[in-house]
Design an enzyme around this catalytic site. Structure first.
Site, mmCIF file in Angstrom:
data_model
loop_
_atom_site.group_PDB
_atom_site.id
_atom_site.type_symbol
_atom_site.label_atom_id
_atom_site.label_comp_id
_atom_site.label_asym_id
_atom_site.label_seq_id
_atom_site.Cartn_x
_atom_site.Cartn_y
_atom_site.Cartn_z
ATOM 1 N N ARG A 73 0.842 -1.203 0.000
ATOM 2 C CA ARG A 73 0.000 0.000 0.000
ATOM 3 C C ARG A 73 0.876 1.252 0.000
ATOM 4 N NH1 ARG A 73 -5.328 -1.170 3.604
ATOM 5 N NH2 ARG A 73 -6.349 -0.149 1.860
ATOM 6 N N ASP A 122 -5.279 -0.200 -5.671
ATOM 7 C CA ASP A 122 -5.630 -0.650 -4.318
ATOM 8 C C ASP A 122 -7.091 -1.093 -4.260
ATOM 9 O OD1 ASP A 122 -5.947 -1.107 -1.636
ATOM 10 O OD2 ASP A 122 -5.159 0.837 -0.986
ATOM 11 N N TYR A 125 -1.752 -0.675 7.476
ATOM 12 C CA TYR A 125 -2.621 -1.631 8.147
ATOM 13 C C TYR A 125 -2.521 -1.479 9.662
ATOM 14 C CZ TYR A 125 -2.692 -4.047 3.633
ATOM 15 O OH TYR A 125 -2.842 -4.362 2.314
ATOM 16 N N SER A 141 -8.966 -0.628 -0.855
ATOM 17 C CA SER A 141 -9.503 0.704 -0.581
ATOM 18 C C SER A 141 -10.741 0.998 -1.407
ATOM 19 C CB SER A 141 -8.428 1.768 -0.850
ATOM 20 O OG SER A 141 -7.392 1.688 0.104
ATOM 21 N N GLN A 156 -1.663 3.217 -5.249
ATOM 22 C CA GLN A 156 -3.018 3.631 -4.858
ATOM 23 C C GLN A 156 -4.040 3.363 -5.958
ATOM 24 O OE1 GLN A 156 -2.751 7.713 -3.604
ATOM 25 N NE2 GLN A 156 -2.264 7.178 -1.487
#
Length: 378
Positions: free
Chosen positions: A120, A128, A226, A131, A125
């Site tokens: 991450r 991801d 995380y 997310s 991004q």
């Protein structure tokens, strides 16, 4: 190169790639095969895929002839057995919770790429999937809570009397938690938030919620975004603080998970005993054990007037947009492993490709799976 899109099993409503992304792959000289009805539950019909340039094929044809196979959830063993050696599967494979399947993929000489294992980082991004799907899930969790709750969310002042706003407690301020805060605030609720990471306090407060601090949290700065396991002393202090808030809460949304481990139990049975009758809990960590003592995955439990809904797949309840966002994540990842001629080229010098790769050439290659015992299967 042939890319195959399988129809999901076990009630999964999303699809790995949408017609929009199929069209872009066609322009990159990739032939796309789609299993009949693969996108139907996400409201992408076979005609839309064909108009984008895809061919409708059977699952058997896709499994046996595709160079890369897209399946959002891990393929059932009976399907994985039909994949020839040297082929690639790509999806959210949850390898830390499926050690037996990881060993099987390696034994079958399948290259497994798991998008939930991507580091991450800022560069990653746009790929991801955790997310993009958690954002939807956090939004839907609040709507589900509002639908289930027997009272209003916002404050109302009427000639017949005043209604106090709902008190919402959110455990975990990751992507799902932050979206849940924003949605609950838009509906007029008063929101309190717990998270083990002090760094999220500013984001929580900017959304209009109160951040409840607990001193002594373990440093999570090196955990790649995380949460990490906390000390027994911290957990005791945390539970005392949560107990104070939960006794006043009307809605509780729990999102706390630790990669590769059972979800921490943040809401104990004594806490449930103190909750108001009519309160609602949406447990988004249900698939990994749940954040409450009584959570059951994909079930609703009624305990002394408290409704506990265990659902870790809320994104699939909005399959059209969830598939659209997921497919875009996949496409951004594919740009790293496709040549200009549309052929596969796995560059393991790239930290994102290396991080996503679970098995290759008959071996388990993911560092965490190699260096530690796999988590128990759930």
């Amino acid at each position: 190169m042939i890319a195959g899109i399988l129809k999901e099993k076990n009630g999964e409503t999303r699809v790995s790639l949408t017609p929009e992304i199929v069209k872009q792959l066609q322009q990159m000289s990739v032939t796309v095969w789609v299993e009949q009805g693969a996108g139907a539950q996400a409201f992408y019909n076979d005609d839309a895929y064909m108009q984008a340039g895809a061919q409708i094929k059977t699952a058997a044809e896709i499994l046996s002839q595709s160079d890369i196979i897209f399946t959002l959830q891990p393929p059932p063993r009976e399907l994985a057995a039909q994949i020839p050696a040297g082929k690639v599967i790509l999806g959210v494979l949850q390898p830390l919770f499926r050690p037996e399947e990881v060993e099987y993929w390696a034994a079958q000489q399948i290259t497994a790429l798991s998008l939930d294992a991507i580091p991450r980082t800022t560069r990653a991004q746009v790929m991801d999937v955790l997310s993009s799907q958690a954002n939807i899930a956090g939004y839907k969790a609040v709507l589900l809570a509002a639908y289930t709750y027997s009272r209003y969310f916002p404050m109302f002042m009427t000639a017949a009397g005043s209604i106090a706003p709902a008190k919402v407690l959110i455990l975990g301020a990751g992507v799902a938690g932050l979206q849940a805060i924003a949605t609950a605030r838009r509906l007029g609720a008063v929101v309190e938030v717990f998270d083990t990471r002090p760094a999220v306090k500013e984001e929580v407060m900017s959304l209009g919620a109160r951040f409840v601090e607990v001193d002594g949290a373990a440093d999570a700065s090196s955990a790649g975004g995380y949460a990490v396991e906390q000390s027994a002393d911290y957990q005791q202090k945390q539970q005392a603080k949560i107990a104070e808030s939960i006794a006043k809460a009307d809605i509780v949304i729990t999102t706390a998970q630790i990669p590769g481990k059972k979800a921490p139990v943040l809401v104990t049975q004594p806490m449930l005993d103190q909750m108001r009758s009519g309160a609602v809990i949406i447990d988004m960590a249900a698939a990994t054990g749940g954040n409450t003592a009584l959570t059951r995955n994909n079930e609703t439990v009624l305990y002394q007037g408290v409704t506990i809904i265990g659902n870790s797949n809320l994104a699939a309840s909005m399959p059209a947009d969830a598939s659209k966002l997921y497919a875009k994540n996949v496409f951004n990842f594919l740009k790293l492993i496709l040549t200009k001629e549309g052929n596969l080229q796995l560059n393991f010098e790239d930290d994102i490709v290396k991080g996503a790769c679970i098995t290759h050439n008959g071996e388990i290659v993911h560092e965490r799976l190699k260096s530690a015992k796999p988590a128990a299967s759930i």
